[in-house]
Design an enzyme around this catalytic site. Structure first.
Site, short mmCIF file in Angstrom:
data_model
loop_
_atom_site.label_atom_id
_atom_site.label_comp_id
_atom_site.label_asym_id
_atom_site.label_seq_id
_atom_site.Cartn_x
_atom_site.Cartn_y
_atom_site.Cartn_z
N ALA A 1 0.80 -1.22 0.00
CA ALA A 1 0.00 0.00 0.00
C ALA A 1 0.84 1.28 0.00
CB ALA A 1 -0.95 0.00 1.21
N TYR B 1 -0.60 -14.06 1.47
CA TYR B 1 0.63 -13.39 1.89
C TYR B 1 1.66 -14.37 2.46
CZ TYR B 1 -2.06 -9.04 1.61
OH TYR B 1 -2.81 -7.98 1.17
N ARG C 1 4.52 -13.22 4.64
CA ARG C 1 5.20 -12.07 5.24
C ARG C 1 5.46 -12.23 6.74
NH1 ARG C 1 0.57 -7.58 4.29
NH2 ARG C 1 2.36 -6.19 4.51
N ASN D 1 -6.71 1.41 5.82
CA ASN D 1 -6.36 0.23 5.02
C ASN D 1 -6.55 -1.06 5.82
OD1 ASN D 1 -5.38 -0.71 2.47
ND2 ASN D 1 -3.98 1.02 2.41
N GLY E 1 -7.70 2.50 -3.39
CA GLY E 1 -7.60 3.39 -2.24
C GLY E 1 -6.25 4.07 -2.15
N ASP E 2 -5.20 3.35 -2.55
CA ASP E 2 -3.86 3.94 -2.54
C ASP E 2 -3.76 5.03 -3.60
OD1 ASP E 2 -3.21 2.00 -0.62
OD2 ASP E 2 -2.60 0.57 -2.17
#
Length: 320
Positions: free
Chosen positions: A38, A107, A109, A169, A261-262
């Site tokens: 993001a 993900y 991460r 977010n 949105g970003d």
């Protein structure tokens, strides 16, 4: 002293492997690689519109880390404050291809290099070189040390009189529970100047339903500008002195909603940094959001200045 930057952000950029064919991720045999994250999307959007932006993170000493640095540098993002570690790997994700609706994302991460970023890594001079800070709650959700980094960065920039923007977010899967997510995000929102929730996010975070009520909730926390994203319809904004609804732009076909949105955030931030009036800034946010959903990748639709001007010259408002 570092070079002067228009803005700075921090977080976890990732290597994204997105499917080249429709189907379940475990059945797909061909993927392409791209930059994702993001905050990285916002930094890219700002750079493409001519605003020098720095990105602070920690990456693994691996090929995905090298890829991210190369990709960000190609976009003009300043990476001079990025650090590397041999102890942890660079985060990545896989994204499915769909013909309609939202793609599936998985993900990889946990315990990533970026999640180990801490206040000990904070470079006062680098952040002080920037006029604005943008952040999201994704970073704060990754680890206790990144949450402290977020608090410290926001407080430090405001102590210098710099502006701070915050996009909630929401990523519920990254938080231990919804109560922790809501309380932490609302606490962080009280440390920012410009807050950009979606209407669905606002309902979750406040328990309120109307845009004006949600905006008032955050204005009482000390936020100076609340801009609530309303999807294709546009956005609602409110300050202590003014408020209004800014219609969105007509989109013929939605290709991929990820990154909208970003794009919106990059549009609003860039316009406010250029000292445009709030309605103009929100309109630019709507434009970048529309461009984002018409493109397949997270960042493919983020425009250059010329592309933005061409879109605004030909686009029609959603109400029209």
């Amino acid at each position: 002293m570092s070079k002067s930057l228009a803005a700075v952000t921090f977080g976890e950029p990732m290597a994204m492997f997105y499917a080249n064919e429709v189907g379940e991720l475990h059945e797909v045999s061909s993927f392409s690689k791209a930059l994702a994250g993001a905050e990285s999307n916002v930094a890219t959007g700002l750079c493409r519109l001519g605003h020098s932006t720095g990105y602070v993170t920690k990456l693994g000493e691996d090929n995905l880390g090298k890829f991210i640095i190369h990709a960000q540098t190609q976009e003009g993002i300043d990476t001079s404050a990025v650090t590397f570690t041999k102890k942890h790997s660079t985060g990545m994700l896989m994204k499915s291809k769909v013909l309609e609706g939202d793609p599936k994302v998985e993900y990889f991460r946990k315990n990533s290099a970026a999640s180990t970023l801490s206040v000990a890594d904070f470079d006062n001079d680098y952040f002080a070189s920037a006029g604005h800070l943008h952040t999201t709650s994704i970073s704060a959700a990754l680890s206790a040390s990144m949450l402290e980094f977020a608090r410290h960065a926001m407080d430090y920039m405001r102590s210098l009189g710099r502006t701070v923007s915050f996009d909630p977010n929401l990523r519920p899967v990254l938080w231990p529970d919804q109560k922790t997510m809501v309380s932490t995000i609302n606490e962080l929102a009280g440390r920012c100047d410009w807050f950009f929730p979606g209407i669905g996010e606002g309902k979750i975070l406040t328990g309120l339903t109307e845009p004006e009520e949600i905006a008032d909730f955050y204005l009482k926390l000390g936020v100076s500008l609340v801009v609530i994203k309303l999807g294709p319809e546009g956005a609602y904004y409110k300050t202590k002195d003014s408020s209004g609804f800014i219609p969105g732009f007509k989109v013929d076909q939605v290709v991929d909603t990820v990154g909208a949105g970003d794009g919106f955030a990059a549009g609003v931030i860039s316009a406010l940094l250029e000292k445009l009036e709030i309605p103009e800034a929100v309109a630019r946010g709507n434009a970048l959001g529309a461009l984002a959903v018409m493109s397949p990748g997270d960042m493919d639709g983020l425009p250059t200045r010329e592309q933005l001007e061409a879109f605004l010259a030909s686009a029609k408002r959603a109400e029209g």
